[in-house]
Motif scaffolding. Structure first.
Motif, short mmCIF file in Angstrom:
data_model
loop_
_atom_site.label_atom_id
_atom_site.label_comp_id
_atom_site.label_asym_id
_atom_site.label_seq_id
_atom_site.Cartn_x
_atom_site.Cartn_y
_atom_site.Cartn_z
N GLN A 159 0.83 -1.20 0.00
CA GLN A 159 0.00 0.00 0.00
C GLN A 159 0.87 1.26 0.00
OE1 GLN A 159 -2.68 -0.30 3.32
NE2 GLN A 159 -3.92 -1.91 2.39
N LYS A 160 1.93 1.23 0.77
CA LYS A 160 2.83 2.39 0.81
C LYS A 160 3.50 2.61 -0.55
CE LYS A 160 3.88 1.93 5.75
NZ LYS A 160 4.95 1.63 6.75
N VAL A 161 3.92 1.52 -1.19
CA VAL A 161 4.58 1.63 -2.49
C VAL A 161 3.63 2.16 -3.54
CG1 VAL A 161 5.60 0.27 -4.37
CG2 VAL A 161 6.36 -0.09 -2.02
N LEU A 162 2.38 1.67 -3.55
CA LEU A 162 1.40 2.12 -4.53
C LEU A 162 1.01 3.58 -4.30
CD1 LEU A 162 -0.92 -1.02 -4.78
CD2 LEU A 162 0.67 -0.16 -6.51
N ALA A 163 1.27 4.09 -3.12
CA ALA A 163 0.99 5.50 -2.85
C ALA A 163 2.06 6.42 -3.43
CB ALA A 163 0.86 5.74 -1.35
N PHE A 164 3.20 5.86 -3.82
CA PHE A 164 4.27 6.65 -4.43
C PHE A 164 3.88 7.04 -5.86
CE2 PHE A 164 6.93 5.61 -0.94
CZ PHE A 164 8.08 6.37 -1.04
N SER A 165 4.52 8.08 -6.35
CA SER A 165 4.39 8.48 -7.75
C SER A 165 5.58 7.90 -8.51
CB SER A 165 4.38 10.00 -7.87
OG SER A 165 4.38 10.39 -9.23
N PHE A 166 5.33 6.95 -9.41
CA PHE A 166 6.39 6.34 -10.22
C PHE A 166 5.91 6.27 -11.66
CE2 PHE A 166 3.92 3.13 -7.98
CZ PHE A 166 3.42 2.35 -9.00
N SER A 167 6.85 6.32 -12.60
CA SER A 167 6.50 6.43 -14.02
C SER A 167 6.83 5.19 -14.82
CB SER A 167 7.22 7.63 -14.64
OG SER A 167 8.63 7.53 -14.46
N THR A 168 7.48 4.20 -14.22
CA THR A 168 7.81 2.97 -14.94
C THR A 168 7.62 1.76 -14.02
OG1 THR A 168 10.16 2.98 -14.30
CG2 THR A 168 9.55 4.18 -16.31
N LYS A 169 7.49 0.60 -14.64
CA LYS A 169 7.40 -0.64 -13.89
C LYS A 169 8.68 -0.89 -13.10
CE LYS A 169 7.16 -5.65 -14.67
NZ LYS A 169 7.05 -6.70 -15.71
N ALA A 170 9.81 -0.53 -13.71
CA ALA A 170 11.10 -0.72 -13.03
C ALA A 170 11.17 0.08 -11.74
CB ALA A 170 12.24 -0.34 -13.97
N GLN A 171 10.61 1.29 -11.73
CA GLN A 171 10.62 2.09 -10.51
C GLN A 171 9.73 1.48 -9.44
OE1 GLN A 171 9.50 6.05 -11.69
NE2 GLN A 171 11.53 6.55 -12.49
N PHE A 172 8.61 0.91 -9.84
CA PHE A 172 7.74 0.21 -8.89
C PHE A 172 8.48 -0.97 -8.25
CE2 PHE A 172 4.85 -3.46 -8.36
CZ PHE A 172 4.07 -2.99 -7.32
N MET A 173 9.17 -1.73 -9.08
CA MET A 173 9.93 -2.87 -8.56
C MET A 173 11.07 -2.40 -7.66
SD MET A 173 10.05 -5.15 -12.07
CE MET A 173 10.95 -6.50 -11.30
N LEU A 174 11.66 -1.26 -8.01
CA LEU A 174 12.75 -0.71 -7.22
C LEU A 174 12.30 -0.39 -5.80
CD1 LEU A 174 15.76 0.26 -7.57
CD2 LEU A 174 14.82 2.53 -7.96
N LEU A 175 11.09 0.14 -5.67
CA LEU A 175 10.56 0.47 -4.35
C LEU A 175 10.39 -0.77 -3.49
CD1 LEU A 175 7.88 3.10 -5.41
CD2 LEU A 175 9.91 3.56 -4.01
N LEU A 176 9.87 -1.84 -4.09
CA LEU A 176 9.66 -3.07 -3.33
C LEU A 176 10.99 -3.76 -3.00
CD1 LEU A 176 6.54 -4.51 -5.18
CD2 LEU A 176 6.64 -3.70 -2.81
#
Length: 419
Positions: A159-176
């Motif tokens: 939930q915390k990661v999805l609340a971030f503003s990211f522009s690519t799938k790679a950035q989403f994976m980076l957060l996790l």
């Protein structure tokens, strides 16, 4: 709470390490358990504990490294030495070491309160304590004691990661990945794995929806760039190899990069710098996780990597450079306007190299601009004749026999030279 199983040893050097802390007033012996009659003695030396652990371990000749050395660490000073000792005692029970001889030593010389536990992997019957998946079990048992639900924690992290503003799938994976998760594609879903166990999955469509609504915050990027320039005056930006933290307090050495500047910005501003590259090679790029605003930036959106890693220049050097760029821009705009009018002016190269000089143009200095992109050549211009350079060949000096032999070899013929 972080639990970490340290490197095994054959000589129980962990006892000496911890007793030295006690002697130097950097630690305190909190508990001695399972040492039998030895505990009835009033004065014991470190070697007495070592000898007892060796005696118990000698009953099993197949275990080469019998020492069991563990640290349990709290965040900051939030947990006192007595509470840490109780947690360590209960953890040893969950791991099957309840009846083993062990020492618990509290360390007070670091920013985080922690205890060390030293024991042996061999029980008094000569059998080895179960060590299967012990690192995973170590974390699971600690979570159990702290009443932490790994699944619920994973849901909160997602939930915390999805609340971030990211522009690519790679950035989403980076957060996790920064939170210690291993990610695996699974038929339109992404599995979140931690402690060797799949905890939950996330739909790729949910990630795509978040990416579609992402907008680069240019204003925040400019703010971060200004912050970096400010702190570069005081802290070094030279990169060094660092260990990457893994789940459960473990580390993977030598695969990450950091600097004094990056560490200060993360601690004070909440800007986490993640450099991308292969172990042993210079990073090819970087990303910034802005925890304060919940944004992930590509490094280039804030500042070029070369500028980030370059040493800070003086203010006068920066101002001089900006002034020169402004003058060049003005000159280029003027020339482009004149070219569009159909006239191309021949200018003195010396003037072109000095943007600050005033360029005065008149119709007498103007020359027609030809489509071929060249200027007409006047009769006064002349050219020096082209002289063909002398060609020198040494082919006649090569041993013919060697050449022939080489050619014969290519034609599957016998060589004629025997040298």
């Amino acid at each position: 709470m972080i639990v970490k199983i340290l490197q095994a040893s054959r000589t129980f050097k962990g006892v000496r390490y911890n007793t030295n802390k006690v002697e130097n007033d950097k630690g305190e012996l909190m508990k001695v358990s399972g040492f039998g009659p030895l505990q009835g003695l009033t004065t014991l030396m470190p070697q007495d504990y070592i000898n007892y652990l060796k005696m118990v371990s000698a009953r099993n000749k197949r275990t080469y490294y019998p020492q069991f050395h563990v640290t349990i660490s709290a965040k900051g000073k939030s947990t006192g030495k007595e509470a840490l000792t109780e947690i360590a005692t209960n953890w040893m029970k969950e791991m099957g070491y309840k009846d083993q001889p062990y020492l618990i030593i509290f360390h007070k010389d670091t920013a985080n309160n922690h205890v060390h536990i030293v024991s042996t992997r061999i029980n008094k019957e000569g059998k080895k304590i179960n060590s299967g998946f012990e690192k995973m079990r170590a974390i699971q048992n600690m979570n159990k004691l702290m009443k932490l639900d790994a699944l619920e924690t994973a849901r909160m992290d997602l939930q915390k990661v999805l609340a971030f503003s990211f522009s690519t799938k790679a950035q989403f994976m980076l957060l996790l990945e920064a939170k210690g998760y291993v990610l695996k594609d699974s038929g339109g879903k992404m599995d979140l794995i931690k402690f060797g166990k799949k905890l939950l999955s996330v739909e790729f469509q949910d990630v795509k929806d978040r990416i579609a609504g992402a907008v680069i915050d240019s204003k925040r990027a400019v703010q971060i760039a200004a912050i970096i320039h400010k702190y570069k005056k005081e802290y070094s930006c030279e990169l060094r190899s660092v260990a990457i933290p893994l789940p459960g307090g473990f580390e993977k050495a030598g695969v990450g990069f950091s600097s004094d500047l990056c560490e200060v910005l993360q601690e004070k501003i909440g800007l986490q710098f993640l450099f991308h590259g292969q172990p042993g090679m210079a990073p090819y790029g970087y990303s910034i996780i802005d925890h304060a605003q919940g944004i992930v930036f590509k490094g280039g959106e804030v500042m070029d990597k070369e500028v980030l890693l370059a040493e800070q220049r003086s203010a006068s050097e920066v101002n001089i450079g900006l002034d020169a760029v402004d003058e060049l821009d003005q000159l280029n705009s003027k020339i482009e306007a004149e070219i569009k009018s159909g006239i191309r002016y021949a200018e003195d190269p010396a003037d072109m190299s000095n943007p600050s000089s005033d360029h005065q143009f008149s119709s007498s200095t103007a020359q027609p601009f030809h489509e071929s992109g060249t200027q007409p050549i006047s009769s006064e211009q002349s050219f020096e004749p082209f002289q063909q350079p002398i060609q020198i060949s040494i082919s006649d000096d090569i041993d013919d026999e060697a050449i022939h032999g080489r050619n014969r070899h290519r034609k599957r013929q016998a060589r004629t030279n025997t040298r």
